[in-house]
Design an enzyme around this catalytic site. Structure first.
Site, PDB file in Angstrom:
ATOM      1  N   SER A   1       0.822  -1.203   0.000  1.00 15.11           N
ATOM      2  CA  SER A   1       0.000   0.000   0.000  1.00 15.11           C
ATOM      3  C   SER A   1       0.856   1.253   0.000  1.00 15.11           C
ATOM      4  CB  SER A   1      -0.913   0.016   1.235  1.00 15.11           C
ATOM      5  OG  SER A   1      -1.638   1.218   1.294  1.00 15.11           O
ATOM      6  N   ASP A   2       0.595   2.136  -0.947  1.00 18.08           N
ATOM      7  CA  ASP A   2       1.188   3.463  -0.922  1.00 18.08           C
ATOM      8  C   ASP A   2       0.698   4.191   0.325  1.00 18.08           C
ATOM      9  OD1 ASP A   2       2.638   5.665  -2.199  1.00 18.08           O
ATOM     10  OD2 ASP A   2       0.663   6.571  -2.442  1.00 18.08           O
TER      11      ASP A   2
END
Length: 844
Positions: free
Chosen positions: A322-323
């Protein structure tokens, strides 16, 4: 030695970002006065334009490529045989199914070109450049290494450059590196193409253009990225199993027929019937329709699927990268709990900081301070003079009138600068301690001071600034773990910032700096292509020192660039994981394209959306939890259909082959086979709407289970049909043409009943009841099949009495098949595979 005319600038050699500016000027044979027009033209001719090259593929060749593969070959051979024996109806139907399969696949595959086009749109179109000692406006594509360009507020930086002179800039490169805050750039420092100038004006030296630039390297990664989906692999493997079986049985029937002296046309008809029976012509189409219907269901949950196989991949991911910025966090600065000097309080501190801020400048720090300040902050006085932030003073200052018509000054800025203003104030000696404490937790510090009645500066405290987590991030991470997903944060921010965010949302604090990932992904164990046999090594012993093991053990990664994200995804895939990647910026595009399920979050750039397989319309990650649950239900439907289709292929293929070889009897005609394909596979499209329960853990294609269950049911079907043939032919002495009609109706009814066996690994009456639309489709098509058999459409009429007998016979064996399925599952449970699977396998 070459003379001066032979000397060429090293524009295609790597100019290190940390080389001193004079060395860069020398390497590029350039100066701060820029190039001449003639030099620029020569370099443009040698090194090409400053643009992203796009690899174009011939659409016709790309389309034809979808007619190459095991199942396509089988369908094509059946089509040729149909034409040879002049079965025109069969040929038309087979041709339509072949074209439909290829067309659906072709329409789904255009990701890399779209991603590159979106990346190109991000770049500026014109630039101010110094040529022949004059400033000119030229197209960005004509920039060359050695050019001197002018950059101003709002400009998109057109190429990688180094800042010249004493000026400074603040640039927003969050879409490139994932950093949540604008970064300051001074003389000689690097500016990346695609970043946006948010403060200042300066000149810069271009040192890399086109594919050599940071932006260009990102684009090349998008072109290189990509994987073969596990769905596509499963279809290929199913096709391989069936094509081998078809070749063996077709060869057997042809050899036996020739040995018996059959005519060539009869032999070809035998081969055609066996081949049509063995080809799951609708398999790719039914699976694609199942995914398409599921994609529409996901869209209603705010998740738009742009690449159909991603529906299956989404249900199978076991690692979600996940960014951080804008995904796990809010992508805005916010003030956390401040440190206040003795004698001051938080309200006083925030009020003073608000007076030293100005909303109209739209500065992110000023906006964060104003949002956190008490509503009555302006009652502290009226601002009569304001000095904005500049890189030299590193602070803002405001002069305000007090209620008693007096005046005082307030200031906010770099903590060491503010502490210097307050020399003599004992509290100033504690500023560094507060700053270090905030830094350890990933906060950016801001000092605040105010003058007292005597005009001396008094320290009020230090404000911590950070991009706070989204309110739903912690709950989303917990929900993802309940689904068997391991979440790893990937951010361009500093390690301390990443660690603090990870701690607050419950990810864990093992955050690695990306520069530790130095080894190439090729050092990992290569992918064998056999996903259900892949084994995930654990990070222990010598293996724990490998980059792949460190990536697998980490909770997240900080200070990453696009090539790092891409490498992280590759390493995880080569460790046997199915990887999902979320992101929103240009920097995420290569990793989104490489991931098994690339997920562009709400508000993502065009480049991220084009590279991704799934685009979220709602903010945050919570929608992913719903999407994954939905995807696992879709996957369960696909496995159910695949098991049914293989079982039916075995049933019909083996029946026809054994009947021809053992009894010299043609049990069904080509027309009957076509009716079976049209009615049964046509109606089974409704399985896309069936009521199922998805797996609690990541789903994967367990081909061993699929093949064992399908073979058990299929072989049972062959036995029961041969029993029917024996009763009708030997006991009752029915006409052979009537027997063929009996067998046709038996195959049709039993075939559709099989799907109710394969839809669950438990007794057929358990779990959710079948969807009404599927029940209606099955009953409707079997009514049609019964009418065809009773009335004798292109076959011998059966009559209602024999039709009722066939229905009763099929229902009886349906109950037996369900018990055989349960016994097969018990055997599988008692005899697990020697090698543990990558993820919890899902069987229907």
């Amino acid at each position: 030695m070459p003379d001066d005319h032979d000397r060429q600038p090293r524009t295609h050699q790597v100019v290190a970002a940390d080389e001193p500016l004079p060395a860069v000027l020398a390497a590029l044979d350039a100066s701060e006065r820029g190039l001449t027009a003639e030099e620029a033209r020569a370099r443009l001719g040698r090194n090409g334009p400053n643009e992203i090259a796009e690899e174009r593929r011939n659409p016709l060749l790309e389309f034809l490529g979808y007619f190459w593969g095991p199942i396509a070959w089988m369908i094509e051979v059946a089509l040729v045989l149909s034409l040879l024996v002049r079965h025109w109806t069969d040929a038309v139907i087979i041709g339509v199914l072949l074209a439909m399969n290829g067309g659906v696949a072709f329409a789904e595959e255009h990701q890399a070109a779209n991603a590159i086009a979106a990346l190109k749109q991000r770049l500026a179109t014109t630039a101010r450049v110094r040529r022949d000692d004059t400033w000119q406006t030229v197209p960005v594509r004509e920039l060359v290494a050695g050019d001197v360009i002018r950059l101003r507020l709002g400009d998109v930086i057109p190429a990688d450059a180094r800042l010249l002179g004493a000026g400074s800039l603040d640039v927003d490169q969050s879409a490139l590196t994932g950093e949540s805050l604008p970064v300051g750039r001074g003389s000689g420092e690097v500016l990346y193409s695609g970043a946006v100038v948010v403060r200042g004006e300066a000149d810069a030296l271009v040192y890399a253009t086109g594919a050599d630039s940071f932006f260009g390297r990102t684009t090349s990664l998008v072109q290189e990225a990509g994987t073969v989906s596990h769905f596509q692999r499963a279809v290929v493997r199913i096709g391989q199993y069936l094509i081998v079986a078809a070749l063996v049985l077709v060869t057997l029937t042809v050899v036996v027929s020739v040995a018996r002296g059959s005519r060539v046309l009869t032999v070809l008809e035998f081969a055609l019937v066996v081949l049509i029976a063995s080809v799951p012509v609708a398999l790719p189409a039914v699976l694609s329709v199942t995914m398409a219907v599921g994609a529409r269901q996901l869209a209603r949950r705010q998740a738009v699927v742009s690449h159909l196989p991603a529906v299956e991949e989404l249900g199978g991911i076991d690692v979600l990268c996940s960014d951080k910025t804008g995904t796990l966090t809010q992508n805005r600065l916010a003030v956390a709990t401040p440190w206040t000097a003795p004698g001051a309080d938080a309200a006083e501190l925030l009020a003073a900081a608000a007076l030293a801020s100005r909303a109209e400048d739209r500065d992110p720090i000023d906006l964060a301070v104003l949002a956190a300040a008490p509503q009555e902050a302006d009652s502290g006085g009226e601002v009569v003079a304001f000095t904005p932030f500049d890189p030299v003073s590193k602070r803002t200052e405001a002069t305000v009138t007090t209620p008693g018509n007096g005046r005082q000054r307030v200031s906010k800025g770099a903590p060491q600068v503010i502490a210097g203003l307050c020399a003599g104030d004992p509290a100033a000696e504690r500023v560094q301690e507060a700053v270090e404490d905030f830094a350890a937790r990933g906060y950016r510090a801001l000092g605040v001071a105010r003058t007292d009645a005597s005009g001396r500066w008094r320290l009020l405290g230090v404000l911590p600034l950070a991009d706070p987590p989204r309110e739903d991030s912690a709950a989303t991470v917990a929900a993802a773990r309940e689904l068997g997903l391991e979440v790893k944060m990937v951010t361009g921010d500093q390690t301390a910032i990443g660690r603090e965010v990870a701690r607050r949302i419950g990810l864990g604090e093992n955050i690695l700096a990306a520069d530790t990932l130095t080894a190439e992904p090729s050092t990992a164990v290569p992918d064998t292509g056999d996903e259900e046999q892949s084994v995930r090594p654990r990070p222990d012993g010598a293996d724990a020192q490998s980059p792949a093991a460190r990536v697998e053990a980490a909770d997240g990664f900080a200070q990453v660039f696009p090539e790092h994200k891409y490498t992280i995804v590759k390493l995880l895939q080569e460790r046997g994981h199915i990887v999902g990647m979320t992101g929103d910026g240009v920097n995420d595009a290569p990793a989104l394209k490489q991931a098994d399920a690339g997920i562009a979050v709400s508000g993502a750039t065009d480049a991220a959306r084009a590279a991704a397989d799934v685009v979220l319309l709602a903010p945050g990650l919570s929608v992913i939890v719903d999407a994954i649950r939905q995807a696992r239900e879709i996957f369960a439907r696909m496995v159910s259909y695949a098991t049914y289709r293989i079982a039916e292929t075995i049933r019909v293929l083996l029946l026809i082959s054994l009947a021809i070889v053992a009894f010299d009897f043609f049990p069904v005609t080509p027309v009957m086979i076509v009716f079976l394909a049209l009615l049964n596979d046509g109606a089974i499209l409704s399985i896309a709407y069936d009521h199922v329960r998805g797996a609690e853990k990541p789903a994967s294609w367990d081909m061993r289970t699929v093949m064992v269950i399908a073979a058990s049911i299929g072989l049972m079907g062959v036995a029961e049909t041969f029993l029917l043939f024996s009763l009708a032919d030997q006991v009752l002495g029915l006409d052979r043409d009537l027997v063929r009609t009996l067998i046709y109706l038996k195959l049709s009814v039993s075939g559709h009943l099989t799907v109710f066996v394969t839809r669950t690994r438990h007794p057929f009456w358990t779990r959710p009841a079948p969807a009404p639309v599927m029940l209606a489709a099955v009953l409707g098509t079997q009514l049609v099949a019964t009418l065809i058999a009773v009335n004798g459409l292109l076959m011998t009429p059966l009559g209602w009495g024999w039709a009722a007998a066939v229905w009763g016979y099929a229902l009886l064996w349906f109950l037996v098949e369900d018990r055989v399925k349960l016994a097969a599952h018990r055997w599988l449970d008692q005899h697990p595979q020697q090698a543990p699977a990558r993820a919890t396998p899902v069987s229907p």
